[in-house]
Design a protein around this motif. Structure first.
Motif, PDB file in Angstrom:
ATOM      1  N   ASP A  77     -21.858 -63.642 -50.248  1.00  0.00           N
ATOM      2  CA  ASP A  77     -22.291 -62.974 -49.007  1.00  0.00           C
ATOM      3  C   ASP A  77     -23.359 -61.921 -49.281  1.00  0.00           C
ATOM      4  OD1 ASP A  77     -20.220 -64.490 -48.060  1.00  0.00           O
ATOM      5  OD2 ASP A  77     -18.940 -62.815 -47.464  1.00  0.00           O
ATOM      6  N   TYR A  78     -24.254 -62.212 -50.227  1.00  0.00           N
ATOM      7  CA  TYR A  78     -25.236 -61.204 -50.598  1.00  0.00           C
ATOM      8  C   TYR A  78     -26.135 -60.858 -49.411  1.00  0.00           C
ATOM      9  CZ  TYR A  78     -28.791 -58.499 -52.795  1.00  0.00           C
ATOM     10  OH  TYR A  78     -29.641 -57.471 -53.074  1.00  0.00           O
ATOM     11  N   GLY A  79     -26.345 -59.561 -49.213  1.00  0.00           N
ATOM     12  CA  GLY A  79     -27.180 -59.092 -48.114  1.00  0.00           C
ATOM     13  C   GLY A  79     -26.364 -58.612 -46.931  1.00  0.00           C
ATOM     14  N   SER A  80     -25.058 -58.953 -46.902  1.00  0.00           N
ATOM     15  CA  SER A  80     -24.234 -58.535 -45.768  1.00  0.00           C
ATOM     16  C   SER A  80     -23.690 -57.124 -45.960  1.00  0.00           C
ATOM     17  CB  SER A  80     -23.077 -59.522 -45.559  1.00  0.00           C
ATOM     18  OG  SER A  80     -22.225 -59.505 -46.689  1.00  0.00           O
ATOM     19  N   GLY A  81     -23.738 -56.610 -47.178  1.00  0.00           N
ATOM     20  CA  GLY A  81     -23.232 -55.257 -47.436  1.00  0.00           C
ATOM     21  C   GLY A  81     -24.377 -54.325 -47.783  1.00  0.00           C
ATOM     22  N   TYR A  82     -24.066 -53.291 -48.501  1.00  0.00           N
ATOM     23  CA  TYR A  82     -25.089 -52.285 -48.769  1.00  0.00           C
ATOM     24  C   TYR A  82     -25.323 -52.054 -50.254  1.00  0.00           C
ATOM     25  CZ  TYR A  82     -24.201 -51.468 -43.887  1.00  0.00           C
ATOM     26  OH  TYR A  82     -24.058 -51.643 -42.550  1.00  0.00           O
ATOM     27  N   SER A  83     -24.849 -52.971 -51.088  1.00  0.00           N
ATOM     28  CA  SER A  83     -25.021 -52.742 -52.514  1.00  0.00           C
ATOM     29  C   SER A  83     -26.491 -52.908 -52.888  1.00  0.00           C
ATOM     30  CB  SER A  83     -24.155 -53.713 -53.303  1.00  0.00           C
ATOM     31  OG  SER A  83     -24.460 -55.031 -52.938  1.00  0.00           O
ATOM     32  N   SER A  84     -26.902 -52.201 -53.904  1.00  0.00           N
ATOM     33  CA  SER A  84     -28.280 -52.320 -54.340  1.00  0.00           C
ATOM     34  C   SER A  84     -28.329 -53.229 -55.552  1.00  0.00           C
ATOM     35  CB  SER A  84     -28.831 -50.947 -54.725  1.00  0.00           C
ATOM     36  OG  SER A  84     -28.189 -50.493 -55.901  1.00  0.00           O
ATOM     37  N   LEU A  85     -29.471 -53.879 -55.726  1.00  0.00           N
ATOM     38  CA  LEU A  85     -29.614 -54.692 -56.927  1.00  0.00           C
ATOM     39  C   LEU A  85     -29.550 -53.808 -58.168  1.00  0.00           C
ATOM     40  CD1 LEU A  85     -32.169 -57.540 -56.234  1.00  0.00           C
ATOM     41  CD2 LEU A  85     -29.913 -57.768 -57.233  1.00  0.00           C
ATOM     42  N   GLY A  86     -29.856 -52.510 -58.004  1.00  0.00           N
ATOM     43  CA  GLY A  86     -29.741 -51.564 -59.110  1.00  0.00           C
ATOM     44  C   GLY A  86     -28.315 -51.510 -59.655  1.00  0.00           C
ATOM     45  N   TYR A  87     -27.336 -51.522 -58.724  1.00  0.00           N
ATOM     46  CA  TYR A  87     -25.942 -51.567 -59.158  1.00  0.00           C
ATOM     47  C   TYR A  87     -25.597 -52.967 -59.665  1.00  0.00           C
ATOM     48  CZ  TYR A  87     -20.929 -52.338 -58.677  1.00  0.00           C
ATOM     49  OH  TYR A  87     -19.638 -52.729 -58.902  1.00  0.00           O
ATOM     50  N   LEU A  88     -26.019 -53.970 -58.925  1.00  0.00           N
ATOM     51  CA  LEU A  88     -25.626 -55.340 -59.276  1.00  0.00           C
ATOM     52  C   LEU A  88     -26.151 -55.756 -60.644  1.00  0.00           C
ATOM     53  CD1 LEU A  88     -26.098 -57.117 -55.824  1.00  0.00           C
ATOM     54  CD2 LEU A  88     -24.009 -56.179 -56.818  1.00  0.00           C
ATOM     55  N   LYS A  89     -27.273 -55.197 -61.051  1.00  0.00           N
ATOM     56  CA  LYS A  89     -27.832 -55.638 -62.330  1.00  0.00           C
ATOM     57  C   LYS A  89     -26.985 -55.176 -63.525  1.00  0.00           C
ATOM     58  CE  LYS A  89     -31.126 -52.218 -64.003  1.00  0.00           C
ATOM     59  NZ  LYS A  89     -31.498 -51.095 -63.129  1.00  0.00           N
ATOM     60  N   ARG A  90     -26.077 -54.217 -63.290  1.00  0.00           N
ATOM     61  CA  ARG A  90     -25.149 -53.809 -64.359  1.00  0.00           C
ATOM     62  C   ARG A  90     -24.001 -54.799 -64.506  1.00  0.00           C
ATOM     63  NH1 ARG A  90     -22.961 -48.758 -61.892  1.00  0.00           N
ATOM     64  NH2 ARG A  90     -21.451 -48.984 -63.567  1.00  0.00           N
ATOM     65  N   LEU A  91     -23.856 -55.678 -63.544  1.00  0.00           N
ATOM     66  CA  LEU A  91     -22.716 -56.596 -63.551  1.00  0.00           C
ATOM     67  C   LEU A  91     -23.067 -57.873 -64.307  1.00  0.00           C
ATOM     68  CD1 LEU A  91     -21.735 -56.306 -59.774  1.00  0.00           C
ATOM     69  CD2 LEU A  91     -20.713 -55.100 -61.705  1.00  0.00           C
ATOM     70  N   PRO A  92     -22.057 -58.487 -64.956  1.00  0.00           N
ATOM     71  CA  PRO A  92     -22.330 -59.718 -65.711  1.00  0.00           C
ATOM     72  C   PRO A  92     -22.355 -60.952 -64.801  1.00  0.00           C
ATOM     73  CG  PRO A  92     -20.034 -59.117 -65.948  1.00  0.00           C
ATOM     74  CD  PRO A  92     -20.659 -58.044 -65.092  1.00  0.00           C
ATOM     75  N   VAL A  93     -23.178 -60.914 -63.759  1.00  0.00           N
ATOM     76  CA  VAL A  93     -23.227 -62.049 -62.826  1.00  0.00           C
ATOM     77  C   VAL A  93     -24.442 -62.923 -63.119  1.00  0.00           C
ATOM     78  CG1 VAL A  93     -22.034 -60.781 -61.007  1.00  0.00           C
ATOM     79  CG2 VAL A  93     -24.524 -60.848 -61.015  1.00  0.00           C
ATOM     80  N   GLN A  94     -24.309 -64.209 -62.794  1.00  0.00           N
ATOM     81  CA  GLN A  94     -25.387 -65.167 -63.035  1.00  0.00           C
ATOM     82  C   GLN A  94     -26.017 -65.659 -61.743  1.00  0.00           C
ATOM     83  OE1 GLN A  94     -22.105 -65.714 -64.539  1.00  0.00           O
ATOM     84  NE2 GLN A  94     -22.968 -64.255 -65.991  1.00  0.00           N
ATOM     85  N   THR A  95     -25.308 -65.436 -60.630  1.00  0.00           N
ATOM     86  CA  THR A  95     -25.729 -66.070 -59.379  1.00  0.00           C
ATOM     87  C   THR A  95     -25.591 -65.124 -58.186  1.00  0.00           C
ATOM     88  OG1 THR A  95     -24.946 -68.193 -60.247  1.00  0.00           O
ATOM     89  CG2 THR A  95     -25.286 -68.070 -57.889  1.00  0.00           C
ATOM     90  N   LEU A  96     -26.542 -65.217 -57.279  1.00  0.00           N
ATOM     91  CA  LEU A  96     -26.447 -64.541 -55.980  1.00  0.00           C
ATOM     92  C   LEU A  96     -26.312 -65.600 -54.908  1.00  0.00           C
ATOM     93  CD1 LEU A  96     -29.196 -61.811 -55.406  1.00  0.00           C
ATOM     94  CD2 LEU A  96     -26.801 -61.498 -56.055  1.00  0.00           C
ATOM     95  N   LYS A  97     -25.335 -65.436 -54.035  1.00  0.00           N
ATOM     96  CA  LYS A  97     -25.229 -66.336 -52.883  1.00  0.00           C
ATOM     97  C   LYS A  97     -25.704 -65.591 -51.648  1.00  0.00           C
ATOM     98  CE  LYS A  97     -22.071 -69.452 -52.531  1.00  0.00           C
ATOM     99  NZ  LYS A  97     -20.745 -70.104 -52.293  1.00  0.00           N
ATOM    100  N   ILE A  98     -26.798 -66.043 -51.085  1.00  0.00           N
ATOM    101  CA  ILE A  98     -27.360 -65.381 -49.912  1.00  0.00           C
ATOM    102  C   ILE A  98     -26.499 -65.692 -48.693  1.00  0.00           C
ATOM    103  CG2 ILE A  98     -29.361 -65.214 -48.383  1.00  0.00           C
ATOM    104  CD1 ILE A  98     -31.116 -65.823 -50.748  1.00  0.00           C
TER     105      ILE A  98
END
Ligand code: C2E
Ligand code: CA
Ligand code: CA
Ligand code: CA
Length: 278
Positions: free
Chosen positions: A179-200
């Motif tokens: 649900d990327y884009g539905s909340g208020y997280s910044s990619l600045g925070y997300l880039k610290r996470l070990p994620v491989q994929t964004l689901k828009i």
């Protein structure tokens, strides 16, 4: 692991109003459904745009209720999330999805399966253990698994979420932000996470071909995600025009009714077989 699937007890309270009694009844029925195998998983495929390959499926929970018919997850997962039930529920989903992956692998179908996690699951110190137990019980490698976590679940307790995701990542499973884009997280925070994929999130995809703002949002999200080395999945793709717009914007993978609705495991296998021969 039976320990993790133990379902808490619930006591009837005669002082409750009708609405509360109905909720309590549903809660009790859900706890029995979890315990007695009364739930089922549907699977929705995801397709890579560059070569048309089916790169995985998402497991989506359904509750076939004897009186109410097939209950969608939106009607009972929030109740589980607000109670202790979310743990045995998720433990059941994890085991059932991995058992299905093992069955498909025996039939020569090698798919990655994504499982949805709730905010509370990320705070559960037993989560990684029951994932590992299910993987070894069914003989499936962790690389066949992906976990989808929504932006909002991550933001409830970002440090705990990070610690949990690091442990799942260390197992070898993939992680995606749902649900990327539905909340208020910044990619600045997300880039610290070990994620491989964004689901828009579907809300941006459904208007894509007619809404210039959505096109700008989706286009810049894809560019930014690619700069971080992330794969981008668009969910809720329903129309030819959505797909065409996503191809033009450089999206990697699509999921939605345009490709296929979520379906039972046997129907998914038949659907895959029919694609190969046509
Ligand atoms: P989600 O993770 O965002 O899943 C996508 C939802 O969109 C699914 O609804 C799916 O059936 C639906 N969908 C897929 N393609 C299309 C499309 O083209 N158009 C439209 N209109 N809808 C589409 P579903 O299966 O009702 O699930 C709803 C939500 O329930 C999921 O949203 C997820 O947040 C939650 N959920 C489902 N299964 C589980 C589970 O096992 N565990 C947890 N914690 N949550 C789950
Ligand atoms: Ca999802
Ligand atoms: Ca989603
Ligand atoms: Ca959603």
């Amino acid at each position: 692991d039976a320990k993790h699937r133990r379902v808490p007890h619930c006591v009837y309270d005669a002082g409750l109003d009708r609405h509360s009694r109905e909720r309590l009844a549903l809660y009790t029925e859900l706890s029995h459904a979890i315990r007695d195998g009364g739930l089922t998983l549907y699977y929705q495929p995801k397709q890579r745009l560059s070569d048309g390959r089916i790169v995985g499926v998402e497991a989506l929970l359904r509750w076939p209720h004897p009186q109410r018919g097939l209950i969608p997850p939106g009607a009972f997962i929030p109740m589980a999330e607000n109670s202790e039930l979310i743990r045995p529920l998720t433990a059941w989903v994890v085991d059932a999805a991995i058992r299905q992956l093992a069955a498909w692998r025996r039939d020569g179908i090698d798919l990655r399966c994504a499982i949805n996690l709730s905010a509370r699951n990320l705070l559960d110190p037993g989560l990684v253990e029951y994932i590992e137990v299910a993987l070894s019980r069914h003989g499936v490698p962790a690389t066949s698994l992906e976990f989808e976590v929504t932006e909002s679940a991550l933001m409830e307790d970002p440090n705990a979420a990070l610690a949990c995701l690091l442990r799942i990542h260390a197992l070898g499973a993939q992680l995606s932000i749902d649900d990327y884009g539905s909340g208020y997280s910044s990619l600045g925070y997300l880039k610290r996470l070990p994620v491989q994929t964004l689901k828009i999130d579907r809300s941006f995809v459904s208007q894509l071909s007619v809404s210039q703002p959505d096109e700008i949002i989706v286009g810049s999200t894809i560019t930014l995600a690619h700069n971080f080395g992330l794969t981008v999945v668009a969910e809720g793709v329903e129309h030819d025009a959505d797909r065409d717009a996503l191809i033009a914007l450089g999206c990697d993978v699509i999921q939605g009714y345009w490709l296929a609705k979520p379906m039972p495991a046997a129907a998914l296998a038949a659907w895959l077989a029919a694609r190969v021969t046509t």
